[in-house]
Each structure stands twice: as structure tokens, then as C-alpha cells.
Design a protein around this motif. Structure first.
Motif, PDB file in Angstrom:
ATOM      1  N   ASP A   1      -0.962  -5.095  10.903  1.00  0.00           N
ATOM      2  CA  ASP A   1      -2.258  -5.793  10.993  1.00  0.00           C
ATOM      3  C   ASP A   1      -3.338  -5.039  10.212  1.00  0.00           C
ATOM      4  O   ASP A   1      -4.091  -5.633   9.458  1.00  0.00           O
ATOM      5  CB  ASP A   1      -2.689  -5.934  12.463  1.00  0.00           C
ATOM      6  CG  ASP A   1      -2.043  -7.165  13.099  1.00  0.00           C
ATOM      7  OD1 ASP A   1      -1.207  -7.802  12.411  1.00  0.00           O
ATOM      8  OD2 ASP A   1      -2.340  -7.471  14.277  1.00  0.00           O
ATOM      9  N   ASP A   2      -3.419  -3.719  10.449  1.00  0.00           N
ATOM     10  CA  ASP A   2      -4.444  -2.944   9.748  1.00  0.00           C
ATOM     11  C   ASP A   2      -3.752  -1.857   8.924  1.00  0.00           C
ATOM     12  O   ASP A   2      -3.672  -0.681   9.300  1.00  0.00           O
ATOM     13  CB  ASP A   2      -5.396  -2.319  10.783  1.00  0.00           C
ATOM     14  CG  ASP A   2      -6.719  -1.968  10.138  1.00  0.00           C
ATOM     15  OD1 ASP A   2      -6.745  -1.803   8.902  1.00  0.00           O
ATOM     16  OD2 ASP A   2      -7.716  -1.870  10.880  1.00  0.00           O
ATOM     17  N   GLU A   3      -3.212  -2.308   7.801  1.00  0.00           N
ATOM     18  CA  GLU A   3      -2.340  -1.435   7.012  1.00  0.00           C
ATOM     19  C   GLU A   3      -3.068  -0.186   6.491  1.00  0.00           C
ATOM     20  O   GLU A   3      -2.561   0.940   6.556  1.00  0.00           O
ATOM     21  CB  GLU A   3      -1.750  -2.235   5.835  1.00  0.00           C
ATOM     22  CG  GLU A   3      -0.437  -1.681   5.327  1.00  0.00           C
ATOM     23  CD  GLU A   3       0.135  -2.564   4.222  1.00  0.00           C
ATOM     24  OE1 GLU A   3       0.956  -3.436   4.551  1.00  0.00           O
ATOM     25  OE2 GLU A   3      -0.248  -2.388   3.054  1.00  0.00           O
ATOM     26  N   THR A   4      -4.310  -0.381   6.024  1.00  0.00           N
ATOM     27  CA  THR A   4      -5.081   0.739   5.466  1.00  0.00           C
ATOM     28  C   THR A   4      -5.238   1.846   6.491  1.00  0.00           C
ATOM     29  O   THR A   4      -4.967   3.015   6.234  1.00  0.00           O
ATOM     30  CB  THR A   4      -6.461   0.233   5.015  1.00  0.00           C
ATOM     31  OG1 THR A   4      -6.265  -0.996   4.349  1.00  0.00           O
ATOM     32  CG2 THR A   4      -7.132   1.231   4.100  1.00  0.00           C
ATOM     33  N   LEU A   5      -5.645   1.422   7.664  1.00  0.00           N
ATOM     34  CA  LEU A   5      -5.862   2.401   8.728  1.00  0.00           C
ATOM     35  C   LEU A   5      -4.553   3.101   9.082  1.00  0.00           C
ATOM     36  O   LEU A   5      -4.504   4.315   9.299  1.00  0.00           O
ATOM     37  CB  LEU A   5      -6.426   1.694   9.969  1.00  0.00           C
ATOM     38  CG  LEU A   5      -6.920   2.598  11.086  1.00  0.00           C
ATOM     39  CD1 LEU A   5      -8.166   3.361  10.617  1.00  0.00           C
ATOM     40  CD2 LEU A   5      -7.229   1.790  12.349  1.00  0.00           C
TER      41      LEU A   5
ATOM     42  N   ASN B   1       6.128  -0.616   5.053  1.00  0.00           N
ATOM     43  CA  ASN B   1       5.409  -1.899   4.942  1.00  0.00           C
ATOM     44  C   ASN B   1       6.157  -2.910   4.074  1.00  0.00           C
ATOM     45  O   ASN B   1       5.697  -4.007   3.845  1.00  0.00           O
ATOM     46  CB  ASN B   1       3.978  -1.690   4.455  1.00  0.00           C
ATOM     47  CG  ASN B   1       3.916  -0.864   3.189  1.00  0.00           C
ATOM     48  OD1 ASN B   1       4.962  -0.385   2.717  1.00  0.00           O
ATOM     49  ND2 ASN B   1       2.728  -0.692   2.652  1.00  0.00           N
TER      50      ASN B   1
ATOM     51  N   TYR C   1       0.839  -1.201   0.000  1.00  0.00           N
ATOM     52  CA  TYR C   1       0.000   0.000   0.000  1.00  0.00           C
ATOM     53  C   TYR C   1       0.867   1.241   0.000  1.00  0.00           C
ATOM     54  O   TYR C   1       1.849   1.346   0.698  1.00  0.00           O
ATOM     55  CB  TYR C   1      -0.848  -0.018   1.274  1.00  0.00           C
ATOM     56  CG  TYR C   1      -1.851   1.102   1.328  1.00  0.00           C
ATOM     57  CD1 TYR C   1      -1.520   2.301   1.977  1.00  0.00           C
ATOM     58  CD2 TYR C   1      -3.095   1.004   0.716  1.00  0.00           C
ATOM     59  CE1 TYR C   1      -2.437   3.325   2.020  1.00  0.00           C
ATOM     60  CE2 TYR C   1      -4.005   2.022   0.768  1.00  0.00           C
ATOM     61  CZ  TYR C   1      -3.673   3.180   1.416  1.00  0.00           C
ATOM     62  OH  TYR C   1      -4.574   4.207   1.465  1.00  0.00           O
TER      63      TYR C   1
ATOM     64  N   PHE D   1      -0.882   0.343  16.753  1.00  0.00           N
ATOM     65  CA  PHE D   1      -1.096  -0.722  15.757  1.00  0.00           C
ATOM     66  C   PHE D   1      -0.345  -1.967  16.197  1.00  0.00           C
ATOM     67  O   PHE D   1       0.558  -1.910  17.015  1.00  0.00           O
ATOM     68  CB  PHE D   1      -0.582  -0.266  14.385  1.00  0.00           C
ATOM     69  CG  PHE D   1      -1.396   0.849  13.803  1.00  0.00           C
ATOM     70  CD1 PHE D   1      -2.564   0.552  13.097  1.00  0.00           C
ATOM     71  CD2 PHE D   1      -1.015   2.174  13.966  1.00  0.00           C
ATOM     72  CE1 PHE D   1      -3.328   1.596  12.573  1.00  0.00           C
ATOM     73  CE2 PHE D   1      -1.769   3.189  13.441  1.00  0.00           C
ATOM     74  CZ  PHE D   1      -2.940   2.927  12.736  1.00  0.00           C
TER      75      PHE D   1
ATOM     76  N   HIS E   1      -1.436   6.845  17.365  1.00  0.00           N
ATOM     77  CA  HIS E   1      -2.305   5.665  17.184  1.00  0.00           C
ATOM     78  C   HIS E   1      -1.508   4.401  17.465  1.00  0.00           C
ATOM     79  O   HIS E   1      -0.300   4.377  17.287  1.00  0.00           O
ATOM     80  CB  HIS E   1      -2.827   5.622  15.745  1.00  0.00           C
ATOM     81  CG  HIS E   1      -3.772   6.735  15.430  1.00  0.00           C
ATOM     82  ND1 HIS E   1      -5.107   6.696  15.758  1.00  0.00           N
ATOM     83  CD2 HIS E   1      -3.560   7.953  14.833  1.00  0.00           C
ATOM     84  CE1 HIS E   1      -5.687   7.842  15.373  1.00  0.00           C
ATOM     85  NE2 HIS E   1      -4.757   8.631  14.809  1.00  0.00           N
TER      86      HIS E   1
END
Ligand code: ADP
Ligand code: MG
Length: 611
Positions: free
Chosen positions: A74-78, A68, A2, A91, A89
């Protein structure tokens, strides 16, 4: 992979400047957590020392690559969405290369310069160990959960007050209660309240730190049916070693118990037969070791059963019989068919007893021989009869001889007696006594001769009404002198009004004389012989009791067989003749004897009731 295109290329150089300033440099470089500085595209601009050592990376390997590329977030988009967020945040992610596997907890912190977000610090903590433990615990729990629910035993957890806190599915199958009905309560599956003590006893034991293993008892299902169960109870501890609960595994053993009971019943029946049979029963294993011996061994072979138990099957077998016994035994094991074997075994007294055995192989489901059952019979009886038949020839010859000798002696005796009687009636007081004695001695010779004569053929019997009283008074006169000589005391007790019996008085005298003589001979000096005559139902009962040597137990059954004697000068014929005479009078004789204590002979002769 991403990549966030939403943001313009950040000002990478301003981040680098910031990091090169002394204040940030020390905070960044010396931080013990791994920290990566990235721009708003996720490109790595700088890594601190802790990160280098944690990820084992070389200086230039990572620069200007996307984060990346290294770390699986775990939640790459976020993660990318939050790059321009002004807040930190959290992760989760992991680094998974050939050499390394690290579970990471990442905090994404904005880098703000002049109120503008220009990049982020990604602070990373190694959570590999913690994650593993949680995973482990989770999977372990799953194992236990699955084990509990697939077990066919009822498994339960109890708190320390004895309340049920967890139950598996099988509990419902066994007790027919739903788990909800049982949970939170004390044990309610007991047959009645009297079993409460037992439950409490078991739980007390567990609470004291001990385990209860396979405790067998009874429980009651919801439908009222009682079941046999085996209970295993053990304490459960937390990590610090404090007891927190009791675990209970309960198995329904009703079927096993029923099978056991059935087996026990069946075994009891067979045992009853084996324990009470007059035959000898033995079970041998394939090593020829005796595993069972029936109690009849004790009296048939004179040894306690424990002398045989686990001993060699050939232990007491005659050495000359080993060979053929072995051969037949082998044959039976190969053919698996029962067969009969004759052999000799030694009685405890040393005597060899002829035996006949029926040997039966016991087969299992696969038709293999597992053991051998022997039912053994004493052949002595049969052998004795054979011997007896052989002896009867001897008997006939002796009889003929006896008859002719007796006849020859009787004639002179008659004249002796006649003259003595003549002298007696003419003699004075003193000589009369001698004549009397001589007369009775002559009478004895006469009797002995008659005994011989009886051997030849039963004398033509002279049956008539006979006074028993008179007969005994006469008898005593005959044996008194012998009794005095042997220093034995004789007593006679005769009931009044003994009815007359129909019989041959001479033969009967002969009989009683035999028994009394035997009694005297069995007594040593100072012996006592009690003779009693009474009536029993329609019989006259004559008892001759002595306190002499008695008869050995294994001699008792030989009593009355011809030529059986224990005396140096005995004939072994007296009892045989006596028994024959008594049975001619339709009577019976019974011997009771204890070695060392004495003998009682009981004779029953029927009398004719007066109409
Ligand atoms: P005998 O007197 O010639 O030996 P019997 O037939 O009269 O023959 O007796 C056989 C055997 O029985 C005796 O040798 C003795 O061992 C035993 N017996 C018989 N009566 C008695 C008794 N009253 N007490 C002990 N043994 C006895
Ligand atoms: Mg005798």
C-alpha cells in the motif's frame, strides 16, 4: 517498481548463515505465519513453508527477486524507507495474480546482527476474509444510506424507548420539520396528544416482535396541516438476535385518500340512483356474468339480488330470446354503441315478463369495452294496455249482450215484485216472513241485472243528495242472508251525523255491494267483516275490512283491470265497474291487503260542505 539505492548491498550470506543456524531455522520454518527474509534492497533471500503454501510458490521462483515484484505494498515508499529502521513496522498490501488474490497484513521486523541491521523479516497474515467483510459492510452501509436518503417515504429508526435516533431526508419533505428538531425526541408529528396511545400501541406491538404493516392514520406537519399516512413498523435485531431498534417507514397517502374519497362520493351518488330507481339496473362483465343487480329486482322479478349476483346474464331469459339477444349483444360490443333490446325473463312465480333493456357499453381510456350497463324496464304495463284495448272490444260486445238480457229479465221481475208486495201486505205473520225473504231475493236479482246493465253504459245517472246511513242499512239487509249462509259475521259502524253526499244512490249501492260481496267471498267460514263509515276532512271514508284470503302481492296491481278474477265463476268486472262509478263521484279507492291476513278497501267520496 521501487528499489532503494540508498543502502549498500547487504551481507546476504550472513543472513543466510543466521537462518541456517538451528535456532532460527525452527522458528522460521515452522512458523504458521508466512515469513519472507529480505535484504536491505528488498531482495528475497528465503521464504518459509507457510509462505510457500500461502502463495503457492515454487522453491526457486522467488529467490533474488524484489519483494515488490510479488506484493503490491500500500505504501511502498515508506516500506523501503523503513527497511533500515531498527523498529518493526506494519504495512498493508496484497498479492494479486491470476490464481490468487490475498489481502495481507505485513510486519516488517529488522534482522540485527552485531548491532547492525542487515535485513528484514516480513511476517505476513492473510486478512482477505476480514477485509472483504469490512468492505462489504462499508458498501452495504453505503447502499442503505443511499436507499434511505433517496426514498420518498419517511424512514426513521427508534430506540426501544421510542426516541428517534435516525431519520432520512424525505422526513423533512413530508413533515417540514428539520431532522434536528425531530431527532432524540419521541414522535411529535401527531395531530394531538390523544394519538400518543396509538403510537405507543404500535411500538408495543413492534417490541413484542411483531410487525405493523401499512397502518393508516393521520399525522400533522409543522405547518399544522393534517396528512393521511400509512405506517410500516418492524423490529431490528443485532447479530445475536437481540432487538436493538425499531424501523419505521411512513408514506404520505393524502393524495390517494383524497382520490379514494372522491371516488367513494361519486360511487355513493351513482349507487343511490341505482338502488332507488324503479327500473332494473344490471352490470355485466364481458363473460356475460352479472356483477351488479339493483334492489328493484326483488320486487320486479321476485328474486333477491343475490340470485343474480355472479350468475349468467341469460339465466332467466326466455330460451327463445337467447338467439337475438346474443346477436344484438355482439353487435353492441363491436360498434361500442348503446342499443335497445326487448326480451322476456321469468319472474320467480314462473310468469314471463316482457322487458325492454337499454344496453350501454362502458369503455376504458383505450376505448375497450370493460363492462355493460343495462337499464331494464318492465313492459307488462304497456303490453297490458295493448291487451286492454283488445279487450275493450270484447267488453263492448259483452256489454251489449248484457244490456239486452238485463232488460228482458227486468220486466218479469217487476211484476213478480208487485205480486209479492201485494201478498205481503195481506199475509199472516208467518207467511209475511217468507214474502219478505222472497222480496229481498227478487231485489238481489234486480241488482245483479243492474250490474250487467252498468256494463253496457253508465246508466243515466241520477245524482241527488244521498243519505249514507240509509244506504248502508239498506245494503246490509241485502247481503245479510248471504253472510249468514257463508257463516260470516258482518258488523257496521256508522258515525253519527255523516253529511249527505251528492251522488247516485243506486250506483253507490252497487259499488259497496261489490266490495262487500268480494269480502264475503274471500272469507272462509268464521270470517269477520267490519264496515265503518266516518268523515275525513271533506270526505266520507268507507272502510270494508275482511280477514279473508287477502290478495297476492303481484296481483295487487291487477286489481280493477277487466276480467281479472281468481274465482272459478268470477267475472272480473265488479271492481272495474265500481272504480268507474267512484271516479264519477270524484272519489278514490285504495286496496291494502296481506296474503292470508285479509283485505281492507278504503273508499273516499267528497261531500259538499254546507255553506
Ligand atoms: P270477481 O269477484 O268476479 O272475481 P272482481 O272484479 O269483483 O271480480 O274482483 C276481482 C278479483 O279481485 C277477485 O277475483 C279477487 O281475486 C280479488 N279480490 C277483490 N276483493 C277481494 C277481497 N276482499 N279479498 C280478496 N281478494 C279480493
Ligand atoms: Mg266481485
Amino acid at each position: 517498481m521501487y528499489s532503494n539505492k540508498k543502502y549498500k548491498a547487504s551481507n546476504n550470506s550472513s543472513i543466510k548463515d543466521l537462518l541456517n543456524s538451528d535456532m532460527y531455522k525452527s522458528l522460521f520454518d515452522y512458523n504458521c505465519d508466512a515469513i519472507w527474509a529480505i535484504n536491505l534492497d528488498g531482495m528475497i533471500l528465503k521464504i518459509n513453508d507457510a509462505a510457500k503454501s500461502m502463495f503457492k510458490m515454487k522453491e526457486n521462483q522467488y529467490l533474488h527477486t524484489a519483494i515488490n515484484l510479488w506484493i503490491e505494498i500500500d505504501d511502498e515508499t515508506l516500506f523501503f524507507d523503513c527497511l533500515s529502521s531498527s523498529k518493526p513496522h506494519m504495512f498493508k498490501g496484497k498479492l494479486d495474480t491470476e490464481e490468487l488474490y490475498i489481502t495481507l497484513e505485513m510486519t516488517s521486523i529488522p534482522i540485527i546482527i552485531d548491532s547492525e541491521i542487515i535485513g528484514r523479516f516480513i511476517q505476513m497474515k492473510d486478512r482477505t476474509i476480514e477485509t472483504r467483510e469490512v468492505d462489504h459492510m462499508r458498501s452495504e452501509n453505503a447502499y442503505w444510506e443511499s436507499f434511505m436518503n433517496h426514498s420518498t417515504d419517511a424512514i426513521g429508526l427508534f430506540d426501544l424507548d421510542g426516541n428517534i435516533i435516525k431519520l432520512n431526508r424525505a422526513t423533512e419533505d413530508i413533515f417540514l420539520y428539520s431532522r434536528e428538531e425531530l431527532l432524540g425526541n419521541k414522535v411529535i408529528t401527531i395531530p394531538d396528544e390523544s394519538y400518543r396511545d396509538e403510537v405507543e400501541f404500535l411500538q408495543r406491538k413492534v417490541k413484542s416482535g411483531k410487525s405493523v404493516v401499512e397502518y393508516e392514520t393521520i399525522r400533522k406537519r409543522k405547518d399544522g396541516k393534517l396528512i393521511d399516512v400509512a405506517i410500516t413498523y418492524s423490529p431490528l435485531y443485532d447479530f445475536e438476535g437481540n432487538m436493538i431498534a425499531m424501523a419505521n417507514i411512513l408514506r404520505d397517502i393524502t393524495e390517494r385518500k383524497n382520490a379514494e374519497n372522491e371516488l367513494r362520493d361519486r360511487e355513493a351518488k351513482y349507487r343511490l340512483i341505482a338502488e332507488n330507481t324503479a327500473d332494473l339496473i344490471r352490470v355485466l362483465d364481458l363473460n356475460n356474468t352479472i356483477t351488479y343487480t339493483s334492489p328493484s329486482h326483488t320486487w320486479m322479478l321476485g328474486r333477491d339480488t343475490d340470485k343474480y349476483q355472479y350468475g349468467d346474464g341469460f339465466q332467466f331469459v326466455h330460451p327463445l330470446d337467447h338467439h337475438h339477444l346474443n346477436a344484438l349483444y355482439e353487435e353492441m360490443l363491436t360498434t361500442k354503441q348503446p342499443l335497445n333490446i326487448e326480451f322476456r325473463e321469468q319472474h320467480a312465480s314462473g310468469e314471463w315478463i316482457p322487458l325492454e333493456a337499454r344496453c350501454m357499453p362502458v369503455l376504458d381510456q383505450n376505448h375497450n369495452v370493460t363492462s355493460v350497463v343495462m337499464v331494464i324496464r318492465d313492459l307488462s304495463e304497456r303490453k297490458n294496455t295493448e291487451e286492454l284495448l283488445r279487450n275493450s272490444d270484447k267488453l263492448a260486445i259483452i256489454g251489449q249482450l248484457a244490456a239486452s238480457i238485463a232488460h228482458e229479465i227486468r220486466n218479469p221481475l217487476t211484476s213478480l215484485k208487485g205480486f209479492l208486495q201485494f201478498f205481503y201486505s195481506n199475509g199472516d205473520e208467518l207467511s209475511r216472513n217468507y214474502y219478505e225473504l222472497m222480496l229481498s231475493e227478487v231485489e238481489r236479482i234486480n241488482l245483479i241485472v243492474s250490474e250487467f246493465l252498468l256494463l253496457a253504459k253508465p246508466q243515466s245517472s241520477n245524482f241527488k243528495e244521498t243519505e249514507i246511513n240509509e244506504l248502508f242499512n239498506h245494503l246490509l239487509a241485502l247481503v245479510d242472508s248471504q253472510a249468514i249462509m257463508e257463516n260470516v259475521e258482518l258488523s257496521l259502524e256508522i258515525d253519527e251525523e255523516i253529511p249527505k253526499i251528492y251522488g247516485d244512490s243506486n250506483q253507490l249501492k252497487q259499488v259497496f255491494l261489490n266490495y262487500i260481496k268480494n269480502a264475503i267471498e274471500a272469507c272462509s267460514t268464521g270470517g269477520q267483516i267490519d264496515i265503518s263509515v266516518s268523515t275525513k276532512l271533506d270526505m266520507v271514508e268507507i272502510k270494508i275490512k275482511d280477514n279473508g284470503s287477502g290478495i297476492k302481492e303481484d296481483h295487487l296491481n291487477k286489481i280493477g283491470t277487466p276480467f281479472f278474477t281468481t274465482k272459478e265463476k268470477g267475472t272480473g268486472l265488479g271492481l272495474m265497474i265500481s272504480e268507474r262509478i267512484i271516479s264519477n263521484h270524484k272519489g278514490t279507492v285504495r286496496f291494502e291487503s296481506k296474503e292470508g291476513l285479509g283485505t281492507t278497501v278504503t273508499i273516499h267520496i267528497p261531500y259538499q260542505k254546507k255553506a
